[in-house]
Write a protein that holds these residues in place. Structure first.
Motif, PDB file in Angstrom:
ATOM      1  N   GLU A  31      78.822   7.506  85.667  1.00  0.00           N
ATOM      2  CA  GLU A  31      79.566   8.749  85.417  1.00  0.00           C
ATOM      3  C   GLU A  31      79.666   9.610  86.670  1.00  0.00           C
ATOM      4  N   ARG A  32      78.607   9.627  87.486  1.00  0.00           N
ATOM      5  CA  ARG A  32      78.588  10.472  88.684  1.00  0.00           C
ATOM      6  C   ARG A  32      79.233   9.809  89.897  1.00  0.00           C
ATOM      7  N   GLY A  33      79.628   8.543  89.778  1.00  0.00           N
ATOM      8  CA  GLY A  33      80.269   7.855  90.881  1.00  0.00           C
ATOM      9  C   GLY A  33      79.315   7.205  91.864  1.00  0.00           C
ATOM     10  N   ALA A  34      78.009   7.153  91.539  1.00  0.00           N
ATOM     11  CA  ALA A  34      77.060   6.435  92.395  1.00  0.00           C
ATOM     12  C   ALA A  34      77.255   4.925  92.265  1.00  0.00           C
ATOM     13  N   ILE A  35      77.773   4.512  91.104  1.00  0.00           N
ATOM     14  CA  ILE A  35      78.214   3.130  90.887  1.00  0.00           C
ATOM     15  C   ILE A  35      79.706   3.191  90.610  1.00  0.00           C
ATOM     16  N   ARG A  36      80.474   2.442  91.377  1.00  0.00           N
ATOM     17  CA  ARG A  36      81.929   2.455  91.259  1.00  0.00           C
ATOM     18  C   ARG A  36      82.425   1.052  90.955  1.00  0.00           C
ATOM     19  N   LEU A  60      81.768 -16.857  99.403  1.00  0.00           N
ATOM     20  CA  LEU A  60      81.553 -15.415  99.333  1.00  0.00           C
ATOM     21  C   LEU A  60      82.624 -14.811  98.438  1.00  0.00           C
ATOM     22  N   VAL A  61      82.188 -13.977  97.495  1.00  0.00           N
ATOM     23  CA  VAL A  61      83.109 -13.353  96.554  1.00  0.00           C
ATOM     24  C   VAL A  61      82.870 -11.848  96.553  1.00  0.00           C
ATOM     25  N   PRO A  62      83.890 -11.037  96.889  1.00  0.00           N
ATOM     26  CA  PRO A  62      83.722  -9.589  96.740  1.00  0.00           C
ATOM     27  C   PRO A  62      83.588  -9.242  95.258  1.00  0.00           C
ATOM     28  N   LEU A  63      82.663  -8.346  94.946  1.00  0.00           N
ATOM     29  CA  LEU A  63      82.423  -7.965  93.561  1.00  0.00           C
ATOM     30  C   LEU A  63      83.272  -6.761  93.165  1.00  0.00           C
ATOM     31  N   MET A  64      83.485  -6.599  91.874  1.00  0.00           N
ATOM     32  CA  MET A  64      84.242  -5.450  91.383  1.00  0.00           C
ATOM     33  C   MET A  64      83.483  -4.145  91.598  1.00  0.00           C
ATOM     34  N   GLU A  65      82.146  -4.219  91.605  1.00  0.00           N
ATOM     35  CA  GLU A  65      81.324  -3.025  91.739  1.00  0.00           C
ATOM     36  C   GLU A  65      81.035  -2.706  93.203  1.00  0.00           C
ATOM     37  N   SER A  66      80.912  -1.417  93.502  1.00  0.00           N
ATOM     38  CA  SER A  66      80.441  -0.941  94.800  1.00  0.00           C
ATOM     39  C   SER A  66      79.500   0.230  94.552  1.00  0.00           C
ATOM     40  N   LEU A  67      78.808   0.688  95.606  1.00  0.00           N
ATOM     41  CA  LEU A  67      77.764   1.690  95.422  1.00  0.00           C
ATOM     42  C   LEU A  67      77.944   2.885  96.354  1.00  0.00           C
ATOM     43  N   GLU A 102      70.138  -6.833 106.154  1.00  0.00           N
ATOM     44  CA  GLU A 102      69.291  -7.758 106.905  1.00  0.00           C
ATOM     45  C   GLU A 102      68.451  -8.628 105.991  1.00  0.00           C
ATOM     46  N   GLU A 103      68.614  -8.444 104.670  1.00  0.00           N
ATOM     47  CA  GLU A 103      67.965  -9.282 103.662  1.00  0.00           C
ATOM     48  C   GLU A 103      68.960  -9.521 102.530  1.00  0.00           C
ATOM     49  N   PHE A 104      68.854 -10.681 101.907  1.00  0.00           N
ATOM     50  CA  PHE A 104      69.614 -10.925 100.687  1.00  0.00           C
ATOM     51  C   PHE A 104      68.972 -10.168  99.534  1.00  0.00           C
ATOM     52  N   ASP A 105      69.785  -9.723  98.605  1.00  0.00           N
ATOM     53  CA  ASP A 105      69.330  -9.150  97.326  1.00  0.00           C
ATOM     54  C   ASP A 105      68.590  -7.826  97.466  1.00  0.00           C
ATOM     55  N   ARG A 106      68.616  -7.201  98.641  1.00  0.00           N
ATOM     56  CA  ARG A 106      67.935  -5.919  98.843  1.00  0.00           C
ATOM     57  C   ARG A 106      68.923  -4.909  99.395  1.00  0.00           C
ATOM     58  N   ILE A 107      68.957  -3.718  98.800  1.00  0.00           N
ATOM     59  CA  ILE A 107      69.876  -2.670  99.227  1.00  0.00           C
ATOM     60  C   ILE A 107      69.082  -1.400  99.476  1.00  0.00           C
ATOM     61  N   ASP A 108      69.227  -0.851 100.666  1.00  0.00           N
ATOM     62  CA  ASP A 108      68.457   0.332 101.046  1.00  0.00           C
ATOM     63  C   ASP A 108      68.914   1.567 100.281  1.00  0.00           C
ATOM     64  N   ALA A 109      67.991   2.510 100.125  1.00  0.00           N
ATOM     65  CA  ALA A 109      68.328   3.797  99.518  1.00  0.00           C
ATOM     66  C   ALA A 109      69.444   4.459 100.311  1.00  0.00           C
ATOM     67  N   GLY A 110      70.351   5.100  99.601  1.00  0.00           N
ATOM     68  CA  GLY A 110      71.457   5.801 100.241  1.00  0.00           C
ATOM     69  C   GLY A 110      72.629   4.925 100.645  1.00  0.00           C
ATOM     70  N   TYR A 111      72.582   3.629 100.335  1.00  0.00           N
ATOM     71  CA  TYR A 111      73.675   2.732 100.747  1.00  0.00           C
ATOM     72  C   TYR A 111      74.995   3.140 100.096  1.00  0.00           C
ATOM     73  N   GLU A 112      76.047   3.111 100.879  1.00  0.00           N
ATOM     74  CA  GLU A 112      77.399   3.338 100.365  1.00  0.00           C
ATOM     75  C   GLU A 112      78.298   2.234 100.901  1.00  0.00           C
ATOM     76  N   GLY A 113      78.915   1.493 100.000  1.00  0.00           N
ATOM     77  CA  GLY A 113      79.790   0.430 100.450  1.00  0.00           C
ATOM     78  C   GLY A 113      79.969  -0.649  99.404  1.00  0.00           C
ATOM     79  N   PRO A 114      80.663  -1.731  99.782  1.00  0.00           N
ATOM     80  CA  PRO A 114      80.966  -2.815  98.849  1.00  0.00           C
ATOM     81  C   PRO A 114      79.786  -3.758  98.639  1.00  0.00           C
ATOM     82  N   LEU A 115      79.904  -4.599  97.616  1.00  0.00           N
ATOM     83  CA  LEU A 115      78.918  -5.635  97.319  1.00  0.00           C
ATOM     84  C   LEU A 115      79.622  -6.989  97.288  1.00  0.00           C
TER      85      LEU A 115
END
Length: 360
Positions: free
Chosen positions: A18-23, A87-94, A125-138
């Motif tokens: 709802e807040r747009g942190a997950i798009r 590699l497949v771009p996902l519908m979701e981004s963060l 720099e790692e698979f399956d790990r996303i740092d706090a504050g990340y903004e971008g595609p998955l």
């Protein structure tokens, strides 16, 4: 007032949407939100790449031309071939807040098909790990190992969960939780997590698992309960509590332990120690709150082990520890639990293949 520490539950994930942190490029339906995670959907194209890679200090899109061989449209269905990497771009981004990080796993059915799937993000720099504050595609990296598969846009192969602060229980907290609510139905082996062993002495019969056949037909991932087991799998039998793993072969086995995950906790299956054997038991390893729990319609659920042997044949013995369960606390109890509120495929499971197969 400080924010609660732990894995974010379904209602918090809904709030992030709802807040747009997950798009997302398309609306996210309610059924995509799990008790402690969000299913991720494939986009409309796939890129066949010549090698797996991490973007490091760049973006996936910038690095892609170096590795891409060709582009495939997924509209109408497309085959991802065994032994290839995509590699497949996902519908979701963060657009994560600075206090929230994320971690991903393959979904249960994905791992049981030996469909090696990992999450990649920009500057990762790692698979399956996303740092706090990340903004971008998955992006999803997908490598079918045993079976070629037919995929379409919107297919959900992996899932992501969000964490605030340090959620993992140390051994003392894990022992206290086990004393309060029995986590496994055998003596607990607690050492950097809860030990997880293999069952090679079934209560009935001699079937202890399945081994993927090397040359099979295609699997359409949208077809549930459709395929005959003998066309894709060989039964694995044991009469003396021992099997020998063949190098390069993929097996579905089951844990000796019946696992309970209380509603205010989640768990992840992690590798044990490399020196205990040359095999991998860690493809899809996330256990939702309520998995196997009496309050969620379960009475203990076995963990399915997705096993691949490496360079040398390896003798696996009944009760041998092959992994560990790392328990994490939830930031709050989820509004829905695995099994009780979701019609979950694997609640109360024993030895079980993915939902695509007809199992008597």
């Amino acid at each position: 007032m400080s924010e609660p520490v732990g894995v974010l539950p379904s209602q918090a994930i809904a709030g992030m949407i709802e807040r747009g942190a997950i798009r997302a490029t398309e609306p996210i339906p309610e059924e995509q939100i799990q008790p402690a995670s969000l299913d991720l959907r494939l986009g409309r194209v796939a890129y066949r790449v010549r090698a797996s890679f991490l973007p490091g200090d760049g973006t996936v899109e910038d690095r892609l031309p170096t590795f891409s061989m060709h582009e495939i449209s997924l509209d109408g269905g497309a085959v991802l071939e065994k032994g290839c990497v995509y590699l497949v771009p996902l519908m979701e981004s963060l657009a994560l807040p600075p206090s929230i990080d994320a971690v991903a796993n393959a979904k249960s059915s994905t791992g049981r098909l030996d469909l090696f799937t990992r999450l990649i993000c920009d500057r990762g720099e790692e698979f399956d790990r996303i740092d706090a504050g990340y903004e971008g595609p998955l992006w999803a990296e997908i490598s079918p190992r045993s079976f070629s598969v037919l995929v379409r846009p919107g297919l959900r192969l992996n899932q992501i969960r969000f964490r605030q602060g340090k959620a993992e229980l140390d051994d003392a907290a894990l022992a206290a939780l086990h004393a309060e609510t029995t986590l496994v139905d055998v003596p607990a082996h607690i050492d950097a997590g809860l030990g997880f062993s293999v069952d090679l002495r079934p209560a009935e019969g001699s079937i202890v698992g399945y081994r993927a056949k090397p040359h099979t037909a295609l699997i359409d991932l949208d077809k549930i309960g459709h395929y005959e087991v003998p066309e894709f799998w060989e039964e694995v039998h044991a009469s003396d509590g021992r099997i020998i793993l063949d190098p390069g072969a993929f097996y579905i086995l089951v844990s000796r332990e019946a696992v309970h995950v209380p509603p205010d906790h989640a768990a992840e299956m992690a590798p044990y120690l490399a020196m205990v054997g040359e095999f991998r038991v860690h493809y899809a390893g996330f256990f939702d709150p309520g998995f196997g729990h009496a309050g969620a319609g379960g009475s203990g659920s076995r963990g399915v082990l997705e096993v691949r042997c490496h360079e040398a044949p390896f003798a696996l013995e009944h009760g041998q520890i092959v992994g560990r369960l790392v328990y994490e606390k939830m930031a709050e109890r989820p509004a829905k639990l695995y099994g009780a509120d979701m019609g979950s495929n694997y609640q109360g499971q024993g030895l079980k293949l993915s939902k695509h197969f007809r199992m008597g």
